[in-house]
Design a protein around this motif. Structure first.
Motif, PDB file in Angstrom:
ATOM      1  N   LYS A 160       0.847  -1.213   0.000  1.00 32.20           N
ATOM      2  CA  LYS A 160       0.000   0.000   0.000  1.00 32.20           C
ATOM      3  C   LYS A 160       0.872   1.248   0.000  1.00 32.20           C
ATOM      4  CE  LYS A 160      -3.683  -2.061   2.770  1.00 32.20           C
ATOM      5  NZ  LYS A 160      -4.231  -2.111   4.136  1.00 32.20           N
ATOM      6  N   LYS A 161       0.383   2.283  -0.640  1.00 32.03           N
ATOM      7  CA  LYS A 161       1.192   3.499  -0.751  1.00 32.03           C
ATOM      8  C   LYS A 161       1.531   4.101   0.604  1.00 32.03           C
ATOM      9  CE  LYS A 161      -0.028   4.441  -5.478  1.00 32.03           C
ATOM     10  NZ  LYS A 161      -0.548   5.320  -6.515  1.00 32.03           N
ATOM     11  N   MET A 162       0.571   4.063   1.527  1.00 32.82           N
ATOM     12  CA  MET A 162       0.854   4.673   2.840  1.00 32.82           C
ATOM     13  C   MET A 162       1.948   3.898   3.590  1.00 32.82           C
ATOM     14  SD  MET A 162      -2.023   3.383   5.471  1.00 32.82           S
ATOM     15  CE  MET A 162      -0.682   3.255   6.653  1.00 32.82           C
ATOM     16  N   ILE A 163       2.066   2.612   3.273  1.00 28.24           N
ATOM     17  CA  ILE A 163       3.166   1.832   3.855  1.00 28.24           C
ATOM     18  C   ILE A 163       4.467   2.178   3.133  1.00 28.24           C
ATOM     19  CG2 ILE A 163       4.036  -0.496   4.318  1.00 28.24           C
ATOM     20  CD1 ILE A 163       1.536   0.091   5.912  1.00 28.24           C
ATOM     21  N   LEU A 164       4.404   2.161   1.803  1.00 27.48           N
ATOM     22  CA  LEU A 164       5.595   2.481   1.003  1.00 27.48           C
ATOM     23  C   LEU A 164       6.196   3.820   1.412  1.00 27.48           C
ATOM     24  CD1 LEU A 164       4.626   1.432  -2.643  1.00 27.48           C
ATOM     25  CD2 LEU A 164       6.424   0.440  -1.200  1.00 27.48           C
ATOM     26  N   ASN A 165       5.319   4.783   1.657  1.00 28.49           N
ATOM     27  CA  ASN A 165       5.801   6.129   1.999  1.00 28.49           C
ATOM     28  C   ASN A 165       6.634   6.159   3.278  1.00 28.49           C
ATOM     29  OD1 ASN A 165       4.602   7.126  -0.247  1.00 28.49           O
ATOM     30  ND2 ASN A 165       2.722   7.814   0.826  1.00 28.49           N
ATOM     31  N   LYS A 166       6.432   5.187   4.122  1.00 34.53           N
ATOM     32  CA  LYS A 166       7.173   5.165   5.389  1.00 34.53           C
ATOM     33  C   LYS A 166       8.604   4.660   5.204  1.00 34.53           C
ATOM     34  CE  LYS A 166       3.584   5.610   8.487  1.00 34.53           C
ATOM     35  NZ  LYS A 166       3.575   6.258   9.802  1.00 34.53           N
ATOM     36  N   PHE A 167       8.834   3.931   4.118  1.00 30.85           N
ATOM     37  CA  PHE A 167      10.139   3.274   3.954  1.00 30.85           C
ATOM     38  C   PHE A 167      11.179   4.182   3.298  1.00 30.85           C
ATOM     39  CE2 PHE A 167       7.909  -0.497   5.082  1.00 30.85           C
ATOM     40  CZ  PHE A 167       8.871  -1.417   5.485  1.00 30.85           C
ATOM     41  N   THR A 168      12.421   4.002   3.735  1.00 35.71           N
ATOM     42  CA  THR A 168      13.550   4.722   3.145  1.00 35.71           C
ATOM     43  C   THR A 168      14.439   3.714   2.430  1.00 35.71           C
ATOM     44  OG1 THR A 168      13.535   6.293   4.973  1.00 35.71           O
ATOM     45  CG2 THR A 168      15.574   6.157   3.657  1.00 35.71           C
ATOM     46  N   TYR A 169      14.682   3.964   1.140  1.00 38.80           N
ATOM     47  CA  TYR A 169      15.627   3.138   0.381  1.00 38.80           C
ATOM     48  C   TYR A 169      17.024   3.509   0.850  1.00 38.80           C
ATOM     49  CZ  TYR A 169      18.131   1.205  -3.656  1.00 38.80           C
ATOM     50  OH  TYR A 169      18.983   0.493  -4.471  1.00 38.80           O
ATOM     51  N   ALA A 170      17.784   2.527   1.338  1.00 44.47           N
ATOM     52  CA  ALA A 170      19.018   2.874   2.044  1.00 44.47           C
ATOM     53  C   ALA A 170      20.246   2.178   1.481  1.00 44.47           C
ATOM     54  CB  ALA A 170      18.859   2.551   3.528  1.00 44.47           C
ATOM     55  N   LEU A 171      20.905   2.842   0.536  1.00 44.76           N
ATOM     56  CA  LEU A 171      22.242   2.428   0.102  1.00 44.76           C
ATOM     57  C   LEU A 171      23.188   3.029   1.131  1.00 44.76           C
ATOM     58  CD1 LEU A 171      23.855   1.088  -2.288  1.00 44.76           C
ATOM     59  CD2 LEU A 171      24.029   3.391  -3.255  1.00 44.76           C
ATOM     60  N   SER A 172      23.799   2.172   1.934  1.00 44.50           N
ATOM     61  CA  SER A 172      24.464   2.646   3.161  1.00 44.50           C
ATOM     62  C   SER A 172      25.409   3.825   2.949  1.00 44.50           C
ATOM     63  CB  SER A 172      25.267   1.500   3.803  1.00 44.50           C
ATOM     64  OG  SER A 172      24.449   0.400   4.064  1.00 44.50           O
ATOM     65  N   GLU A 173      26.123   3.834   1.846  1.00 38.19           N
ATOM     66  CA  GLU A 173      27.131   4.880   1.642  1.00 38.19           C
ATOM     67  C   GLU A 173      26.512   6.223   1.278  1.00 38.19           C
ATOM     68  OE1 GLU A 173      27.549   1.763   0.859  1.00 38.19           O
ATOM     69  OE2 GLU A 173      29.309   1.364   2.111  1.00 38.19           O
ATOM     70  N   TYR A 174      25.233   6.243   0.961  1.00 35.75           N
ATOM     71  CA  TYR A 174      24.634   7.490   0.482  1.00 35.75           C
ATOM     72  C   TYR A 174      23.419   7.956   1.261  1.00 35.75           C
ATOM     73  CZ  TYR A 174      27.790   7.367  -3.460  1.00 35.75           C
ATOM     74  OH  TYR A 174      28.921   7.389  -4.229  1.00 35.75           O
ATOM     75  N   THR A 175      22.799   7.063   2.013  1.00 37.85           N
ATOM     76  CA  THR A 175      21.551   7.433   2.663  1.00 37.85           C
ATOM     77  C   THR A 175      21.774   7.650   4.156  1.00 37.85           C
ATOM     78  OG1 THR A 175      20.512   5.887   1.109  1.00 37.85           O
ATOM     79  CG2 THR A 175      19.121   6.766   2.877  1.00 37.85           C
ATOM     80  N   ASP A 176      21.250   8.732   4.666  1.00 40.05           N
ATOM     81  CA  ASP A 176      21.351   8.978   6.101  1.00 40.05           C
ATOM     82  C   ASP A 176      20.167   8.298   6.791  1.00 40.05           C
ATOM     83  OD1 ASP A 176      21.634   9.793   8.652  1.00 40.05           O
ATOM     84  OD2 ASP A 176      21.441  11.946   8.235  1.00 40.05           O
ATOM     85  N   VAL A 177      20.441   7.189   7.455  1.00 41.74           N
ATOM     86  CA  VAL A 177      19.348   6.423   8.052  1.00 41.74           C
ATOM     87  C   VAL A 177      19.274   6.572   9.572  1.00 41.74           C
ATOM     88  CG1 VAL A 177      19.294   4.683   6.230  1.00 41.74           C
ATOM     89  CG2 VAL A 177      20.784   4.355   8.220  1.00 41.74           C
ATOM     90  N   LYS A 178      20.160   7.399  10.098  1.00 44.90           N
ATOM     91  CA  LYS A 178      20.167   7.607  11.561  1.00 44.90           C
ATOM     92  C   LYS A 178      18.745   7.915  12.030  1.00 44.90           C
ATOM     93  CE  LYS A 178      22.585   8.328  15.427  1.00 44.90           C
ATOM     94  NZ  LYS A 178      23.118   9.660  15.803  1.00 44.90           N
ATOM     95  N   GLY A 179      18.227   7.081  12.891  1.00 37.85           N
ATOM     96  CA  GLY A 179      16.915   7.330  13.462  1.00 37.85           C
ATOM     97  C   GLY A 179      15.742   6.871  12.620  1.00 37.85           C
ATOM     98  N   LYS A 180      16.017   6.380  11.411  1.00 37.40           N
ATOM     99  CA  LYS A 180      14.912   5.889  10.584  1.00 37.40           C
ATOM    100  C   LYS A 180      14.389   4.573  11.162  1.00 37.40           C
ATOM    101  CE  LYS A 180      15.440   8.885   7.100  1.00 37.40           C
ATOM    102  NZ  LYS A 180      14.481   9.964   6.834  1.00 37.40           N
ATOM    103  N   LYS A 181      13.154   4.268  10.842  1.00 38.36           N
ATOM    104  CA  LYS A 181      12.566   3.037  11.383  1.00 38.36           C
ATOM    105  C   LYS A 181      12.263   1.975  10.328  1.00 38.36           C
ATOM    106  CE  LYS A 181      10.814   4.105  15.812  1.00 38.36           C
ATOM    107  NZ  LYS A 181       9.665   4.147  16.737  1.00 38.36           N
ATOM    108  N   PHE A 182      12.067   2.413   9.081  1.00 39.42           N
ATOM    109  CA  PHE A 182      11.637   1.448   8.050  1.00 39.42           C
ATOM    110  C   PHE A 182      12.569   1.532   6.851  1.00 39.42           C
ATOM    111  CE2 PHE A 182       7.915   2.880  10.470  1.00 39.42           C
ATOM    112  CZ  PHE A 182       7.636   1.689  11.134  1.00 39.42           C
ATOM    113  N   ILE A 183      13.343   0.484   6.697  1.00 38.49           N
ATOM    114  CA  ILE A 183      14.413   0.499   5.715  1.00 38.49           C
ATOM    115  C   ILE A 183      14.125  -0.498   4.596  1.00 38.49           C
ATOM    116  CG2 ILE A 183      16.877  -0.033   5.346  1.00 38.49           C
ATOM    117  CD1 ILE A 183      16.455   2.493   6.952  1.00 38.49           C
TER     118      ILE A 183
ATOM    119  N   ASN B  77      16.145  -2.274   2.030  1.00 32.11           N
ATOM    120  CA  ASN B  77      17.552  -2.587   1.733  1.00 32.11           C
ATOM    121  C   ASN B  77      17.698  -2.799   0.220  1.00 32.11           C
ATOM    122  OD1 ASN B  77      19.863  -3.085   3.556  1.00 32.11           O
ATOM    123  ND2 ASN B  77      20.027  -5.050   2.463  1.00 32.11           N
ATOM    124  N   PRO B  78      18.764  -2.259  -0.387  1.00 35.30           N
ATOM    125  CA  PRO B  78      18.875  -2.348  -1.851  1.00 35.30           C
ATOM    126  C   PRO B  78      19.074  -3.767  -2.366  1.00 35.30           C
ATOM    127  CG  PRO B  78      20.285  -0.606  -0.974  1.00 35.30           C
ATOM    128  CD  PRO B  78      19.803  -1.418   0.208  1.00 35.30           C
ATOM    129  N   GLY B  79      18.789  -3.952  -3.647  1.00 36.37           N
ATOM    130  CA  GLY B  79      19.038  -5.217  -4.321  1.00 36.37           C
ATOM    131  C   GLY B  79      20.517  -5.421  -4.584  1.00 36.37           C
TER     132      GLY B  79
END
Lengths: 340, 340, 340, 340
Positions: free
Chosen positions: C118-141, C143-145
């Motif tokens: 669902k879009k409202m779920i998708l919106n919560k997630f952060t695509y996180a390529l570790s070297e480029y994404t600041d995920v400090k404090g994020k809750k829904f990750i 992970n890249p392919g």
């Protein structure tokens, strides 16, 4: 001569196609399977484009009997036993590559855990290890198993001449993955095989009774043998490493003489001075045999290598066909080992 | 504790680097070789970038003695015997991964075809199979061979308890290519190994006297053993397949008890219910052992698998270091098998 | 911190177990699957004996929420999308290793041929390529392919700095078999993979939109890319070979500077002087990148290699966990490449 | 016809033996090498026992000229150039499998870093890609390189018909280890190849000028091409993956027509509906070609696979011999792909 193949999509069926394609006296007239019926073989297997463009047909005994002069069964165990009867009753020649017609009914049932062929059918079949069985004029051939072929060719000369302590025999045999067939399973998944080596069916492999039965024809007192089977991370090839103690007063030269006597006039068995390596026979119908004696332990090590799909299946089947017909034993089987 | 490695560019030297990099009580202070001197290890082996950036140095015993507290010899056979003396005289601890200090001088010379170490040096060394040798406080360790480790761990419990006919033992052992070292030869060329399987040094492998000597410590009447070695087309791993006949009145449960008693408290030996597969231990210091009995032939098959570079070389060397120092036996050795 | 894994019997689930076993700040409290429920993980996978003896449990969101602090989804695509909602509503942290939360719903449906989250779920997630994404404090990750990770790390520095003609990009990527997962299929049968090399999903691989989407964040005009994927006959590893033309007046030194700037302070990306080889990273969380320019054709070749199960899946998942929590980025990830 | 082989112990020499053994019109009368002189070929290579038992002889041009009707050079680059002159002056036919007579002297020197053949000798040789060169009646044949064969057969139909943007061509080619020959080196050691994949000679492979020169015969404006070569962990096989942009208004059907027109009457080139896999041609003289178009990027991907030792060397050499002599093009070359 016109032939049909039943079980075309299995590995030994496919290898038969390749061999027969270069056989001067045989024409392949129909191919049968339960899958992919109606498609050209070369559409299912593009590597055969231009080699065999026949269409895969449903099994139909009467049609084969009308169209062909002989049928190869390249089916999994349990199939030929149920399909052969119609051919036998019509006195129509069969070469069965499966295990269905190699053993007495009770032994088959115990080791294969499947319903055996009828005894009257079994009685018609001749178990044919090409180097030892006279098949000239025979009509119903039970082609030997792959492990059995490698092991029997290594042991018969020694057992027949009474050179070894038969209760000391230990066979450590290894096979590439094509020996396990095309079925999808955990144990055939690439990741479980690659960079791995595993022993399976220890003490339970269905070729054990076949080997013992064959050896008993040369020594009635032959006991059970210790036999292990493992999976090598390669596609093709079997090495049977045979350990046995020599009888008192038997010299290494007696072993050498026994092998020479057995195989000097056999075109597909090469007795080697050094221990044979697996890649020396892959892609060919050869069996290479070598041996080495350990004085400290009185153990003779005999190593026998074959291509499991050729000398261990389809190659020997064609060799048997050639011998049945009285043709040159090597016709269609001039494949040099790939080695590289 | 500070350590140096002599023979850094060989496989066991490289594996030591990896293990010590995650060892909390050891610091690697110098690495020595005859090739690539002056270059950073990570320039020669880019996979170690960020893991070990030390420069490769010429061998210099005095410098090692000043700089370090212990030296690992990860050199080919014939090297440590000539370099160890200076350390022994200085009472400076050595763990020798090569075969140079495992055997009496005459036996070494017969099997290795090289000049042995001096007897007074040999006498100082303790052959240390970690699960059986008390090395606490020892200074000079002869680390066992790879085939020897796999075979001895499979056989000692049975030999020590007098459960098997020792003159019936046959070992069919197989190893990946790293066991043969980095030397370039026909037999290590990719094309000769891939899709091949070959037996080598049959009855002549230099680990045979090491195994017999070790077993004789548990049964003085232990005779010679039949032992074969073959090359598997994989990088790592040894499987030792051991066949032996049980003594009269010995039950399978006696075998199980013997293994349980021997290894229940040993962190790196896992007795398995099923036959172990090679990939279950690769990348780890574990030895997995399983067994199966054949009532028809009275043969017990015992299968033992190790990673030849870890439990068979560098892993056991660090395990021995831990035991020498009275540290946790598993320190630095928490590698899980790669499996996939 | 307590964590659970859903999808434990898949390859990335099993790799998570290995990593977490050596992670100082994380305790694995429950493992979930649809198969083998009730059995110990180490009974199903004996290589894990002594490493993880937890029992496999049915999936139960509430139980995980009570027992753990974070859940890893190591499930096939199409599963996490249906199971995540309960956790999201409870604001319970998720790291999803599957493709279910990486793409907009319509793009997901087009490329994965499955119902999207669902879009409202998708919106919560952060695509996180570790070297480029600041995920400090994020809750829904999300992970890249695996292919995406190797390709994006090779291309982002060049695209972000505007050094290459983006419509000239061609990626020829190759992966080992673990990339295809555990499912049994013709294309994962040993005999079809060994001694073979095949291209699959050409122009249709589901990582293509993921890569384009990521690159567009650095260059809004980024067009579609040409991307091919092939199967290498190895278990692990991806090499992405990237070809692209340099923009006018761009020098090789500009490329070198871009990579240095991007990765000099990144512990898991090693920019190499020579072209990296696959075995230099297998068994580790490293990405090795190298490049070479052809003056005659104005083509820059960039080669990027990763272990698909580690940096391409479970390793990066733990790296993201470390970054989310503000821990040392390398905690639990000190595995040295196996190389040998 | 009687033929001799110079360079018998190399891979292409050994493959010639296998092919000629089944060739009806050719008798192999002498084999020459610098190593193992005086030994039977089958003693050095036991896999050839019963196939070729000739003794290896020193090179002696006069003896060959007296004994044979044609000589194959299966020597490393730099050898044939120095040995061919005597044959040329005697107007004695040569098929040279090495790179010595394929390029103008200056180009050869630049790419091979060796002294070139004399120009008057070079001028006598015809570069012969069997499907495109009319060699009927020619006496001096430069047989194409393995990578060159796979690449040229994929590109010529498109270049000749002017269908593609020639400055967009990128070839990502991969080869098994036999392509690197028998020489012992770090890069051919099993442990460095197995479970690895590496790119080598990027932008510097000596087959690049050969390919460009051949394509320029079909399009004088043909520019340099981007060409990479990598090592697959297999013994045999080359896959050339060719990427190129279509010219404006060119349709996929034009590509299909160009391939059909080029190869419909060629027995050894099979244009496939699906992308060809490496194992579909191994062991045979076939070239399989397939292609797929990406509308989003306007990139056509063409995949061409060959067995590098057969169509890429010895197979094509015999194909050229057949064509020179006006025999059936397929004589001696009826090998079906091994596939399994």
């Amino acid at each position: 001569m016109k032939v049909s193949i039943v079980g075309i999509t299995g590995y030994s069926g496919l290898e038969l196609v390749k061999i027969l394609n270069n056989h001067k006296k045989v024409e392949l007239v129909s191919i049968h399977a339960t899958k992919e019926v109606g498609r050209r073989l070369s559409d299912v297997y593009p590597y055969l484009a231009g080699v065999c463009d026949l269409k895969i047909e449903d099994f139909d005994a009467q049609e084969i009997i009308e169209k062909a002069d002989l049928v190869f069964f390249a089916t999994p165990s349990g199939v030929a036993s149920s399909l052969a009867e119609e051919f036998v009753q019509a006195d129509f020649p069969i070469i069965d590559l499966s295990g269905d017609h190699r053993l007495p009914a009770d032994v088959y049932q115990e080791w294969y855990k499947k319903s055996p062929a009828k005894k009257m059918i079994l009685n018609k079949f001749t178990y044919a290890l090409s180097e030892y069985t006279d098949v000239k004029g025979k009509k119903f051939i039970a082609n030997p198993g792959c492990y059995a072929t490698a092991t029997e060719l290594a042991l018969i000369p020694l057992v027949a001449a009474g050179l070894i302590e038969t209760d000391s025999i230990i066979v450590d045999a290894k096979s590439g993955l094509t020996g396990a067939g095309k079925a999808l399973s955990e144990s055939s998944h690439f990741v479980n095989v690659h960079d791995n080596y595993m022993t399976y069916k220890l003490n339970h492999h269905q070729h054990i009774p076949e080997i013992v039965q064959t050896l008993q024809a040369f020594d009635a007192d032959m006991p059970e043998i210790q036999f292990s089977t493992s999976l090598l991370p390669v596609n093709r090839g079997i090495m049977a490493t045979v350990y046995c103690k020599l009888k008192k007063d038997v010299a290494v030269s007696d072993i050498a003489s026994a092998f020479a006597k057995a195989y000097d006039d056999k075109p597909f068995v090469r007795v080697q001075e050094n221990l044979p390596e697996l890649h020396n026979v892959i892609g060919s119908n050869f069996t290479d045999i070598g041996f080495a004696y350990n004085e400290k332990t009185n153990v003779m090590t005999v190593i026998s290598v074959i291509d499991n799909l050729l000398k261990g299946a389809s190659g020997q089947a064609v060799q048997n066909l050639n011998l049945m017909q009285g043709w040159d034993e090597t016709e269609g089987l001039h494949m040099t080992p790939s080695y590289l």
